[in-house]
Scaffold this active site. Structure first.
Site, PDB file in Angstrom:
ATOM      1  N   ARG A  77       0.818  -1.119  -0.115  1.00  0.00           N
ATOM      2  CA  ARG A  77       0.105   0.174   0.120  1.00  0.00           C
ATOM      3  C   ARG A  77       0.814   1.209  -0.004  1.00  0.00           C
ATOM      4  O   ARG A  77       1.810   1.449   0.950  1.00  0.00           O
ATOM      5  CB  ARG A  77      -0.907   0.035   1.317  1.00  0.00           C
ATOM      6  CG  ARG A  77      -1.851   1.254   1.435  1.00  0.00           C
ATOM      7  CD  ARG A  77      -2.582   1.184   2.721  1.00  0.00           C
ATOM      8  NE  ARG A  77      -3.049   2.496   2.618  1.00  0.00           N
ATOM      9  CZ  ARG A  77      -3.282   3.411   3.618  1.00  0.00           C
ATOM     10  NH1 ARG A  77      -2.891   3.065   4.794  1.00  0.00           N
ATOM     11  NH2 ARG A  77      -3.717   4.364   3.367  1.00  0.00           N
ATOM     12  N   HIS A 121      -3.017  10.956   0.539  1.00  0.00           N
ATOM     13  CA  HIS A 121      -2.469  10.721   2.182  1.00  0.00           C
ATOM     14  C   HIS A 121      -1.788  12.101   2.342  1.00  0.00           C
ATOM     15  O   HIS A 121      -0.623  12.146   2.587  1.00  0.00           O
ATOM     16  CB  HIS A 121      -1.381   9.307   2.082  1.00  0.00           C
ATOM     17  CG  HIS A 121      -1.100   9.019   3.258  1.00  0.00           C
ATOM     18  ND1 HIS A 121      -1.328   7.438   3.737  1.00  0.00           N
ATOM     19  CD2 HIS A 121      -0.816   9.474   4.550  1.00  0.00           C
ATOM     20  CE1 HIS A 121      -0.757   7.279   4.766  1.00  0.00           C
ATOM     21  NE2 HIS A 121      -0.557   8.426   5.574  1.00  0.00           N
ATOM     22  N   GLU A 166      -7.228   8.291   6.444  1.00  0.00           N
ATOM     23  CA  GLU A 166      -7.497   9.049   7.655  1.00  0.00           C
ATOM     24  C   GLU A 166      -8.201  10.157   7.542  1.00  0.00           C
ATOM     25  O   GLU A 166      -7.691  11.211   7.854  1.00  0.00           O
ATOM     26  CB  GLU A 166      -6.374   9.001   8.503  1.00  0.00           C
ATOM     27  CG  GLU A 166      -5.691   7.599   8.884  1.00  0.00           C
ATOM     28  CD  GLU A 166      -4.458   7.758   9.704  1.00  0.00           C
ATOM     29  OE1 GLU A 166      -4.162   8.708  10.298  1.00  0.00           O
ATOM     30  OE2 GLU A 166      -4.407   6.480  10.349  1.00  0.00           O
ATOM     31  N   ASN A 294      -7.489   1.788  10.204  1.00  0.00           N
ATOM     32  CA  ASN A 294      -6.089   1.860  10.700  1.00  0.00           C
ATOM     33  C   ASN A 294      -6.154   1.904  12.154  1.00  0.00           C
ATOM     34  O   ASN A 294      -6.960   2.458  12.625  1.00  0.00           O
ATOM     35  CB  ASN A 294      -5.560   3.266  10.167  1.00  0.00           C
ATOM     36  CG  ASN A 294      -5.015   3.252   8.714  1.00  0.00           C
ATOM     37  OD1 ASN A 294      -5.500   2.263   8.068  1.00  0.00           O
ATOM     38  ND2 ASN A 294      -4.740   4.500   8.197  1.00  0.00           N
ATOM     39  N   TYR A 296      -4.103   1.904  15.912  1.00  0.00           N
ATOM     40  CA  TYR A 296      -2.706   1.994  16.598  1.00  0.00           C
ATOM     41  C   TYR A 296      -2.671   1.869  18.239  1.00  0.00           C
ATOM     42  O   TYR A 296      -2.017   1.307  18.603  1.00  0.00           O
ATOM     43  CB  TYR A 296      -1.980   3.254  16.181  1.00  0.00           C
ATOM     44  CG  TYR A 296      -1.328   3.456  14.724  1.00  0.00           C
ATOM     45  CD1 TYR A 296      -0.009   3.054  14.655  1.00  0.00           C
ATOM     46  CD2 TYR A 296      -2.092   3.907  14.059  1.00  0.00           C
ATOM     47  CE1 TYR A 296       0.376   3.095  13.197  1.00  0.00           C
ATOM     48  CE2 TYR A 296      -1.674   4.103  12.585  1.00  0.00           C
ATOM     49  CZ  TYR A 296      -0.252   3.524  12.177  1.00  0.00           C
ATOM     50  OH  TYR A 296       0.144   3.490  10.814  1.00  0.00           O
ATOM     51  N   GLU A 353      -3.333  -0.019   8.306  1.00  0.00           N
ATOM     52  CA  GLU A 353      -2.386   0.183   8.909  1.00  0.00           C
ATOM     53  C   GLU A 353      -2.547  -0.096  10.437  1.00  0.00           C
ATOM     54  O   GLU A 353      -3.475  -0.238  11.000  1.00  0.00           O
ATOM     55  CB  GLU A 353      -2.108   1.919   8.810  1.00  0.00           C
ATOM     56  CG  GLU A 353      -1.726   2.536   7.980  1.00  0.00           C
ATOM     57  CD  GLU A 353      -1.430   4.140   8.109  1.00  0.00           C
ATOM     58  OE1 GLU A 353      -1.212   4.427   9.151  1.00  0.00           O
ATOM     59  OE2 GLU A 353      -1.660   4.407   7.012  1.00  0.00           O
TER      60      GLU A 353
HETATM   61  C1  BGC Z   1      -0.679   7.699   9.121  1.00  0.00           C
HETATM   62  C2  BGC Z   1       0.629   7.679   8.724  1.00  0.00           C
HETATM   63  C3  BGC Z   1       1.652   7.926  10.165  1.00  0.00           C
HETATM   64  C4  BGC Z   1       1.282   6.768  11.202  1.00  0.00           C
HETATM   65  C5  BGC Z   1       1.802   7.019  12.391  1.00  0.00           C
HETATM   66  C6  BGC Z   1      -1.126   7.189  10.612  1.00  0.00           C
HETATM   67  O1  BGC Z   1      -1.748   8.307  11.102  1.00  0.00           O
HETATM   68  O2  BGC Z   1      -1.630   7.359   8.096  1.00  0.00           O
HETATM   69  O3  BGC Z   1       1.037   8.352   7.782  1.00  0.00           O
HETATM   70  O4  BGC Z   1       2.893   7.584  10.184  1.00  0.00           O
HETATM   71  O5  BGC Z   1       0.035   6.727  11.384  1.00  0.00           O
HETATM   72  O6  BGC Z   1       1.682   7.933  12.967  1.00  0.00           O
END
Ligand code: BGC
Length: 448
Positions: A77, A121, A166, A294, A296, A353
């Site tokens: 991607r 992006h 995002e 995505n 995290y 992501e």
């Molecule tokens: C984004 C990336 C970024 C990653 C880590 C996401 O918010 O799509 O571009 O590097 O998280 O912060």
């Protein structure tokens, strides 16, 4: 020990984005983007870093593709820099820009890696920002034209498309919280922009369909999960708003053709309304082929009066954190995925992501021992499997990121790659997590 086994048709990948890795900002006829401007503005990006050189992937893409081939991924991607295709956002197409992405896509296909292309992006052509950026509906038209050019040019080679990466970051983070380009702090502006992104997404999907191309199209919202600190109604409501601003605000228009009423009412108390024109909601609600998720981090949170736009505060529970200070919270991954499935049905999902920041450097022997990243991956892939066993329709998983790269407002100070980049020599070194991921892809399982 437990074996985490994935289904045979599971697809694996890694991701990057144009401004974060390409460099060559003044080459190939590329025009300036809002991130060039933002990086050049003192105080906006840590250490005054910019994407001018980044990982120099514009010149080193073949080396990067060879690394991906070694990794054994099914798909890669990456995003296209709009200002390479239209240096000023509209007008004449820049053939050199198209040529670069043809070289990259051809090289991927020759190496058996499927391209997944993100159209936006975050590197908006500066010329469009000068006319109001995403607050101006002309930017919607410009995006649709740009996406149509890309579909026509690459439709025979690229079968997976993402309109926006995002949209929460493009709207709220960049225009209300103000830490990303263009750096505004205005809630009404953020809400306008989120709406215009939705319309641009819907119209672009319509173009894709009208061209009769085979392939899949979707978008990639960022998600999080917030668990109420207590069972008090005010904490529960605050978390619902917190998750809703990421999930419902971006999913409801696309899947239901409306905005979530509880948040519309909430913003109204702040004097903020959505600038919906006749026909907008119908255009937004286009069937899509998949949604990219995505994820995290997440946290425990509670109500706090007059705090931010949602009256919510995060509570530090002492969870372990990655080197960017984000909680390691794999339960949140499971929770948000099952929540999305409950709300929107068994929509096909690619995890577009998921990854972690750890700043481990090569040891004296040159090896990068980033066991903490491997651990993070194990925990999140286990949560993912748990969600799959609970009926979430996962088609594939993409880790962020292939390379250490320009981490937006954090500059080069935060490393998310499974491949280390020496920013002085631009040498790439595969980290331990790279080898772990490679083995996991080959086996389609791992043990914890
Ligand atoms: C984004 C990336 C970024 C990653 C880590 C996401 O918010 O799509 O571009 O590097 O998280 O912060």
């Amino acid at each position: 020990m437990a074996i985490i086994q994935f289904p045979e048709n599971m697809k694996w990948g890694t991701a990057t984005a144009s401004y974060q890795i390409e460099g060559a900002t003044n080459e190939g006829g590329r025009g300036p983007s809002i991130w060039d401007t933002f990086s050049a503005t003192p105080g906006r990006v840590l250490n005054g870093d910019s994407g001018e050189i980044a990982c120099d992937s514009y010149h080193r893409y073949e080396e990067d593709v060879a690394i991906m081939k070694d990794l054994g991924i099914d798909f890669y991607r990456f995003s296209v820099a709009w200002p390479r295709i239209f240096p000023t956002g509209t007008g004449e197409v820049n053939q050199e820009g198209l040529n670069y992405y043809h070289r990259l896509v051809d090289s991927l296909l020759e190496n058996g890696i499927e391209p997944m292309v993100t159209l936006y992006h975050w590197d908006l052509p500066q010329a469009l920002q000068d006319k109001g950026g995403w607050d101006n509906r002309e930017t919607i038209d410009a995006f649709v034209t740009y996406s149509e050019v890309m579909f026509k040019e690459f439709g025979s080679k690229v079968k997976k498309w993402i309109t926006f990466n995002e949209p929460w970051c493009v709207s709220f983070l960049s225009n209300f919280i103000g830490v990303h380009a263009p750096g505004n702090r205005d809630l009404q502006l953020a809400v306008n922009i989120a709406h215009h992104l939705h319309v641009a997404h819907g119209r672009s999907v319509q173009k894709f369909r009208a061209l009769g191309l085979d392939g899949e199209i979707g978008f990639a919202p960022n998600t999080t999960w917030l668990e109420p600190f207590s069972n008090k109604q005010e904490d529960i409501d605050a978390c619902r708003r917190g998750v809703g601003e990421f999930v419902e605000w971006f999913f409801d228009p696309v899947f239901k053709g409306s905005y979530p009423q509880f948040l519309v009412d909430w913003y109204a108390t702040k004097g903020v309304t959505v600038p919906i024109l006749d026909g907008d909601m119908k255009e937004i609600q286009q069937p899509i082929d998949f949604v990219g998720i995505n994820y995290y981090t997440g946290s425990v949170a509670r109500y706090k009066e007059n705090h931010g736009n949602l009256d919510i505060e995060e509570v530090d529970m002492g969870y372990e954190k990655t080197d960017i200070g984000w909680n390691i919270y794999p339960e949140g991954f499971y929770n948000v995925l099952t929540y999305i499935t409950e709300q929107y049905g068994e929509v096909p999902i690619y995890i577009t992501e998921n990854g972690s920041c750890y700043n481990d450097e090569p040891g004296l022997d040159g090896r990068v021992r980033d066991d903490r990243r491997t651990n993070y991956l194990k925990q999140h892939l286990t949560a993912l499997k748990r969600s799959m066993d609970s009926g979430v329709n996962i088609k594939g998983y993409i880790t962020w990121s292939l390379l250490d790269n320009f981490e937006w407002a954090e500059g080069y100070s935060k490393r998310f790659g499974i491949v280390f980049v020496n920013y002085r020599t631009l040498e790439r070194i595969k980290k331990d997590s790279f080898y772990w991921y490679k083995q996991t892809i080959r086996n389609n399982w791992f043990d914890v």
